[in-house]
Design an enzyme around this catalytic site. Sequence first.
Site, PDB file in Angstrom:
ATOM      1  N   SER A   1       2.989  -5.765   3.775  1.00  0.00           N
ATOM      2  CA  SER A   1       1.991  -4.881   3.173  1.00  0.00           C
ATOM      3  C   SER A   1       0.957  -5.742   2.450  1.00  0.00           C
ATOM      4  CB  SER A   1       2.670  -3.868   2.242  1.00  0.00           C
ATOM      5  OG  SER A   1       1.739  -2.916   1.772  1.00  0.00           O
TER       6      SER A   1
ATOM      7  N   HIS B   1       1.121  -2.520   6.778  1.00  0.00           N
ATOM      8  CA  HIS B   1       0.421  -1.431   6.106  1.00  0.00           C
ATOM      9  C   HIS B   1      -1.050  -1.829   5.949  1.00  0.00           C
ATOM     10  CE1 HIS B   1       4.547  -0.683   3.998  1.00  0.00           C
ATOM     11  NE2 HIS B   1       4.553  -0.280   5.257  1.00  0.00           N
TER      12      HIS B   1
ATOM     13  N   ASP C   1       9.235  -0.199   1.021  1.00  0.00           N
ATOM     14  CA  ASP C   1       9.380   0.051   2.453  1.00  0.00           C
ATOM     15  C   ASP C   1      10.123  -1.108   3.118  1.00  0.00           C
ATOM     16  OD1 ASP C   1       9.096   1.375   4.909  1.00  0.00           O
ATOM     17  OD2 ASP C   1       7.298   0.221   5.390  1.00  0.00           O
TER      18      ASP C   1
END
Length: 352
Positions: A172, A199, A291
């Site tokens: 991310s 992400h 996540d």
Amino acid sequence: MKRKIRVLIVEDSLVVRELLKHIIGSDARFEILAAVDSAEKCLELLETTSPDVISLDIRLPGMNGLDATLQIMAKRPTPIVVVAAQVDDDELNIAMNALRAGALSVVEKPVGVTNVAFEAMAGKLCTQLAIMSQVKVVRQGIDRGLRFGSVEVPQAPNFRPGSYSMVGLCASTGGPQALVQVLCGLGDGYPLPILLVQHITSSFLEGFVSWLSGATPFQVHIGQEDELPLPGHIYVAPVDRHLALIHGRLAIQDGPAVSGQKPSGTVLFRSLARELGRQGIGVVLTGMGNDGADGLAEMRQAGGYTVGEDASTCVVFGMPSAAFKLGAVREMLPLPAIAPRLRDLANVGGGV
């Protein structure tokens, strides 16, 4: 009373600059420190002021957004949110290289107040500015990984060279720069297919995929339903869809968000745990939130090899930390050591 977040806006268009001032100034969390029309003025201001976050345009007169990012991160490290219009490949390439150089996030340049998408885009910008203002950035440049020098890779605990069949990666905030270092470290001819969840703002995904393909030795694609993963290829989760592996082929799934993310690393890792068991490798890199943690835990329970990026090299230690706390990670490794380990696991001789 909590101090407001101080924002420095860098945008050459007077119309867009006023729009950004309106959006950011209307949010009670922020104080606009200044709004300038060039990178040079931004750098001059940084000599005497200390913004908490910078909203940075990419296409500027004189020094562009990439060069500005390099200068800021080398001289006065400050969280940077790149604000870019998805107008052409050149602008996308500059935006992606700015992320590699140390910018934390890229968002779409908001449209006018009468556009139906205005509220959503303005909200996304303000959310990113607020979140990224909390990141503690360090001095770095586009080859950030080189500053760590050579890293001795420890003896891997209980691994079976050559018995692994696929790698899953999740990243991310700070992911683009981390991914380039890991993937370039794997080198040309790495024998395992790689499935990737990064992400990123959805409108920049295709540009990210194209940029990653040019910056690494791999062929990088957006994953397609029922596609057979091949060595030398990276398959990236599509916009607003989960990427999974079912019966040895890619599955593109429209399920709910997991850990607030869609695509989600946990969905990918869970599928690798089910499908590959002891033959799967899972890696969680820098990023906010948690996540990937639950899915990585399932991979480890299934006998797969799981790696988390160590706090010493993470831009944000959120996702790897969450995985570590769950006991999901077999090894925590600094970024320069991850590629050599993945080469070891794939029984690729020597390191690079």
